[in-house]
Design an enzyme around this catalytic site. Structure first.
Site, PDB file in Angstrom:
ATOM      1  CD  GLU A   1      -1.664  -2.334   1.784  1.00  0.00           C
ATOM      2  OE1 GLU A   1      -0.464  -2.525   2.073  1.00  0.00           O
ATOM      3  OE2 GLU A   1      -2.550  -3.179   2.003  1.00  0.00           O
TER       4      GLU A   1
ATOM      5  CG  PHE B   1      -9.781  -8.584  12.266  1.00  0.00           C
ATOM      6  CD1 PHE B   1      -8.522  -8.941  12.755  1.00  0.00           C
ATOM      7  CD2 PHE B   1     -10.031  -8.727  10.912  1.00  0.00           C
ATOM      8  CE1 PHE B   1      -7.552  -9.446  11.897  1.00  0.00           C
ATOM      9  CE2 PHE B   1      -9.066  -9.233  10.055  1.00  0.00           C
ATOM     10  CZ  PHE B   1      -7.820  -9.584  10.551  1.00  0.00           C
ATOM     11  CD  GLN B   2      -7.357  -6.590   8.604  1.00  0.00           C
ATOM     12  OE1 GLN B   2      -8.220  -6.411   7.762  1.00  0.00           O
ATOM     13  NE2 GLN B   2      -6.190  -7.178   8.323  1.00  0.00           N
TER      14      GLN B   2
ATOM     15  CE  LYS C   1     -17.276  -5.664   4.535  1.00  0.00           C
ATOM     16  NZ  LYS C   1     -17.055  -6.991   5.112  1.00  0.00           N
TER      17      LYS C   1
ATOM     18  CG  MET D   1      22.571  11.874   2.245  1.00  0.00           C
ATOM     19  SD  MET D   1      23.653  13.038   1.418  1.00  0.00           S
ATOM     20  CE  MET D   1      22.548  13.755   0.232  1.00  0.00           C
TER      21      MET D   1
HETATM   22  C1  LIG Z   1      12.490   5.840   4.603  1.00  0.00           C
HETATM   23  C2  LIG Z   1      13.791   6.487   4.935  1.00  0.00           C
HETATM   24  N1  LIG Z   1      14.630   5.911   5.832  1.00  0.00           N
HETATM   25  C3  LIG Z   1      15.813   6.498   6.129  1.00  0.00           C
HETATM   26  C4  LIG Z   1      16.186   7.676   5.538  1.00  0.00           C
HETATM   27  C5  LIG Z   1      17.517   8.323   5.884  1.00  0.00           C
HETATM   28  N2  LIG Z   1      18.400   8.336   4.700  1.00  0.00           N
HETATM   29  C6  LIG Z   1      18.510   9.415   3.893  1.00  0.00           C
HETATM   30  S1  LIG Z   1      19.488   9.149   2.595  1.00  0.00           S
HETATM   31  C7  LIG Z   1      19.841   7.580   3.087  1.00  0.00           C
HETATM   32  C8  LIG Z   1      20.738   6.694   2.283  1.00  0.00           C
HETATM   33  C9  LIG Z   1      20.177   6.394   0.948  1.00  0.00           C
HETATM   34  O1  LIG Z   1      20.899   5.341   0.373  1.00  0.00           O
HETATM   35  P1  LIG Z   1      20.740   4.961  -1.155  1.00  0.00           P
HETATM   36  O2  LIG Z   1      19.300   4.858  -1.499  1.00  0.00           O
HETATM   37  O3  LIG Z   1      21.589   3.804  -1.453  1.00  0.00           O
HETATM   38  O4  LIG Z   1      21.256   6.273  -1.896  1.00  0.00           O
HETATM   39  P2  LIG Z   1      22.754   6.877  -1.960  1.00  0.00           P
HETATM   40  O5  LIG Z   1      22.827   7.935  -0.922  1.00  0.00           O
HETATM   41  O6  LIG Z   1      23.704   5.752  -1.702  1.00  0.00           O
HETATM   42  O7  LIG Z   1      22.830   7.432  -3.332  1.00  0.00           O
HETATM   43  C10 LIG Z   1      19.185   7.289   4.292  1.00  0.00           C
HETATM   44  C11 LIG Z   1      19.302   6.018   5.018  1.00  0.00           C
HETATM   45  C12 LIG Z   1      15.264   8.260   4.642  1.00  0.00           C
HETATM   46  N3  LIG Z   1      15.513   9.428   4.039  1.00  0.00           N
HETATM   47  N4  LIG Z   1      14.102   7.643   4.331  1.00  0.00           N
END
Ligand SMILES: Cc1ncc(C[n+]2csc(CCOP(=O)(O)OP(=O)(O)O)c2C)c(N)n1
Ligand SMILES: [Mg+2]
Lengths: 570, 163
Positions: free
Chosen positions: A48, A110-111, A160, A472
């Protein structure tokens, strides 16, 4: 007629004939109506969250409302991240969630989940429809709220009864809703003041935010830039509003902004800001932001005025009509665009700030990938991204020309949004290619949607910039935590080619820069979704960047790495 | 910091109070009092809140409030208004002398005795919030069993323009 059919009819009457959804007990009646309806298509996603992101991608690509459907409880809570993503980027998403019968509400059935409470802070509005006779008006109101003024997601809960009950009354002619009418026209004297301000300063700058894109005012803003010969900076959300290669477009400002754009913010004497909410990711330290400039802010949402940055003058209204009025006034005053020292200097700085990204080294430089994508796609094709370094590389180096051709999660920064965004965008614009520039971390967060692509015959091309890292975060750990790489290594475990194969799709592995072009060509030429998995340099950093809490002046690294900002002064 | 009185006119829809309360919490506003009731217009309710804040934050709050779909209008009733609150106080009575003192105070403050027996008295006072505070201060010499207040309501005085 049953309520469930009325739901579909109302959607169709409002131009919606495709939804992204996933079934469950409390929406069985709704999907039962879909079964009989040849004019209606639901795309069965595999999660979803992806339904919400795909609806969002559809909305961003088309400008029209995108619709997601989930069952009650866990189905509905799975929508939450997608709704948050849409809310933070003001995207018109309409999400339907099933709900237990009204007589079970509040009894921990439920749910059952209190989605009215849960969605409250991440939607523009929400509704619960208890009576089938309210369906038509409520859905019309919901669409109006989602799309009018500052857009945003609306959640509609369907106990529902409202799906299985019969419609007993004719639909109302009008479905009035508060705070959604057209914005009043801006005052003439305000437009005149704005025009005078722009004409009587030495170093004016325009800062364009996502609101200009949402207002479909790209044509107006481009005319203004030409007429005034005025430099312009953008936020991430406004990428595409002004062609990236326009000599006066200095690019994105902020934490990972281009030096040219941040320099302009620091040196302008007047900044006219349109549809931009001054998020902390663009201002850096707010006390130091554009300290020397007078700021005029134009926005449809008055609560954005003086929220994060104190400004000197504001005009509230629809950016498009304000720009129309402004252009009319300016056209009478300007015979031909003026070549000022300031605009000449900014054009030169833009050129200086353009690093050589055609780098042939192995392992592959991520900028090289973006460069090859530029060559491979058309101006009308759509690019989505995940969140991380690859997103920022795309923001810097991807060349976009038109609004709604670059789709990314800005305010929420939702990893995993890129691929379902691409699916939604492809449904909205079936005639263009849709590329998802994604990270190896981000892509996995919704990679199950490969099955959706296969089954529903949707082609969206994920191009994975694979650095085996949550890049990042790794960059932060490298720079600010002395390379203590805690919980950021993804390893080379995931074989994306085999992953594609598992879904009956093709995957292409790229390890050398010379292979990128052909791989992109092959993937885009295929009829089905094809993964392009590009192994890039593992520890490349996206620069420049601001230290946390720093001012725009303190940005370090980037194309003018050694030189700093002084080089622009010469 | 100053105490502001904000009046919010809302459509009488389910969940509207939740939407406003959620907004107060999210935007970091601490509400002192809240009073909700029907109005002269059918289908509309008025929510009256008081809070301590500064002018800039109040401006921001008003703009955030007007964005809520079910909000019809927001007005600041801090100045030039008639301000009233109703408060019920239950006291324990320890002896006749104490009872007479309490009744004396009730009269001084133009409050009203709602009910009384040998051991307890219930007093009602309707007044400006600071007068109520003074009254409670005076009564704190006695055995306060319970205090319950409605929250402030206000209305623009006759000399000032409507809303
Ligand atoms: C759902 C979610 N969880 C954690 C983060 C924190 N976060 C930001 S960038 C990143 C790393 C992203 O890694 P990747 O998709 O491999 O991209 P890269 O930076 O390596 O290009 C994380 C963990 C986020 N922005 N969104
Ligand atoms: Mg990565």
């Amino acid at each position: 007629m049953k309520g469930s059919q009325m739901i579909l009819n109302t959607l169709k009457d409002n131009g919606v004939n495709t939804t992204f959804g996933y079934p469950g007990g409390s929406v069985i009646p709704l999907f039962d109506a879909v079964y009989n309806d040849n004019e209606f298509r639901n795309i069965l996603v595999r999660h979803e969250q992806a339904a919400a992101h795909a609806a969002d991608g559809y909305a961003r690509a088309s400008g029209n409302v995108g619709v997601a459907i989930a069952t009650s409880g866990p189905g509905a809570t799975n929508l939450v991240t997608g709704l948050g993503t849409a809310y933070y980027d003001s995207s018109p998403v309409l999400a339907f969630g099933g709900q237990v019968s009204v007589n079970f509400l509040g009894k921990d059935a439920f749910q059952e989940s209190d989605m009215m409470g849960i969605t409250l802070p991440i939607t523009k509005h929400n509704f619960q429809i208890r009576n089938p006779d309210d369906i038509n008006a409520t859905i019309r109101k919901a669409i109006k709220i989602a799309t009018s003024r500052r857009p945003g997601p609306v959640y509609v809960e369907l106990p529902k009864e409202c799906q299985v009950g019969d419609i007993t009354k004719p639909n109302p002619k009008t479905a009035e809703v508060l705070n959604c009418g057209p914005m009043p026209r801006a005052k003439k004297e305000d437009i005149k003041k704005l025009a005078d301000g722009l004409l009587n300063t030495q170093a004016p700058l325009i800062l364009v935010g996502g609101g200009v894109l949402l207002a479909n005012a790209s044509g107006q803003i481009n005319k203004l830039i030409e007429l005034l010969n005025i430099p312009v900076a953008t936020t991430l959300m406004a990428k595409g509003v002004i062609p990236d290669n326009h000599p006066l477009n200095l690019g994105m400002i902020g934490m990972h902004g281009r030096k040219s754009a941040n320099y302009a913010i620091m040196n302008a004497d007047l900044i006219v800001v349109l549809g931009c909410r001054f998020s902390d990711r663009i201002t850096g330290d707010t006390d130091a932001f554009a300290r020397d400039a007078k700021i005029i802010q134009i926005d449809i949402d008055s609560s954005e005025i003086n929220k994060n940055i104190d400004i000197d003058m504001s005009i509230i209204g629809d950016v498009k009509s304000i720009l129309d009025d402004l252009l009319a006034v300016l056209k009478m005053k300007i015979k031909s665009p003026k070549q000022t020292d300031w605009s000449k200097k900014m054009k030169k700085i833009k050129q200086l700030c353009c690093c050589d990204i055609d780098i042939g080294k192995t392992p592959i430089d991520p900028r090289k990938v973006i460069k090859e994508i530029n060559a491979a796609i058309k101006d009308t094709d759509i690019v989505t991204t995940g969140v991380g370094q690859h997103q920022m590389y795309a923001a810097h180096f991807l060349e976009r020309k038109y609004p709604r051709t670059f789709i990314t999660s800005g305010g929420f920064g939702t990893m995993g949004s890129g691929f379902p965004f691409a699916i939604g965008a492809k449904i909205a614009k079936p005639d263009v290619e849709v590329i998802d520039i994604d990270g190896d971390g981000s892509f996995i967060m919704n990679s199950q949607e490969l099955a959706t692509c296969k089954e529903e015959n949707i082609k969206a091309t994920p191009v994975i910039l694979n650095n085996n890292y949550l890049g990042m975060v790794r960059q932060w750990l490298e720079i600010f935590y002395g390379r203590r790489y805690s919980q950021v290594g993804l390893g080379n475990t995931t074989d994306f080619v085999k992953m594609a194969d598992a879904y009956g799709l093709e995957g292409i592995l790229v390890e050398k820069p010379s292979e990128i072009k052909d791989a992109l060509k092959e993937a885009m030429g295929n009829d089905e979704t094809t993964i392009v998995n590009i192994m890039i340099e593992k520890e490349s950093n996206i620069l420049p960047m601001l230290p946390p809490g720093g001012t725009l002046k303190e940005a370090f690294g980037g194309c003018m790495e050694q030189a700093g900002y002084e080089c622009f002064e010469k | 910091m100053k105490t502001y009185i904000i009046s919010i006119l809302v459509a009488d829809e389910p969940g509207v109070l939740l939407k406003l309360c959620g907004l107060f919490v999210r935007r970091g506003f601490n509400i002192n009092t809240i009073a909700v009731g029907s109005t002269e217009k059918k289908g509309l309710s008025r929510i009256m809140i008081t809070l301590n804040s500064d002018g800039k934050k109040i401006t921001q709050l008003k703009k955030q409030l007007i964005k809520v779909i079910d909000v019809v209008g927001v007005s600041d009733l801090t100045e030039n208004t008639i301000v009233e609150e109703l408060c019920l106080i239950k006291l324990g009575i320890n002896g006749e002398k104490e009872r007479d003192e309490i009744i004396n105070n009730v009269n001084l403050f133009k409050a009203k005795i709602i009910d009384i027996n040998k051991t307890n008295i219930i007093i009602q006072i309707t007044d400006r919030p600071n007068k109520i505070k003074n009254f409670i201060d005076v009564l704190s010499d006695y055995e306060i069993v319970k205090i319950t207040r409605t929250g402030t309501v206000a209305i623009k005085d006759i000399g000032t323009n409507n809303n």
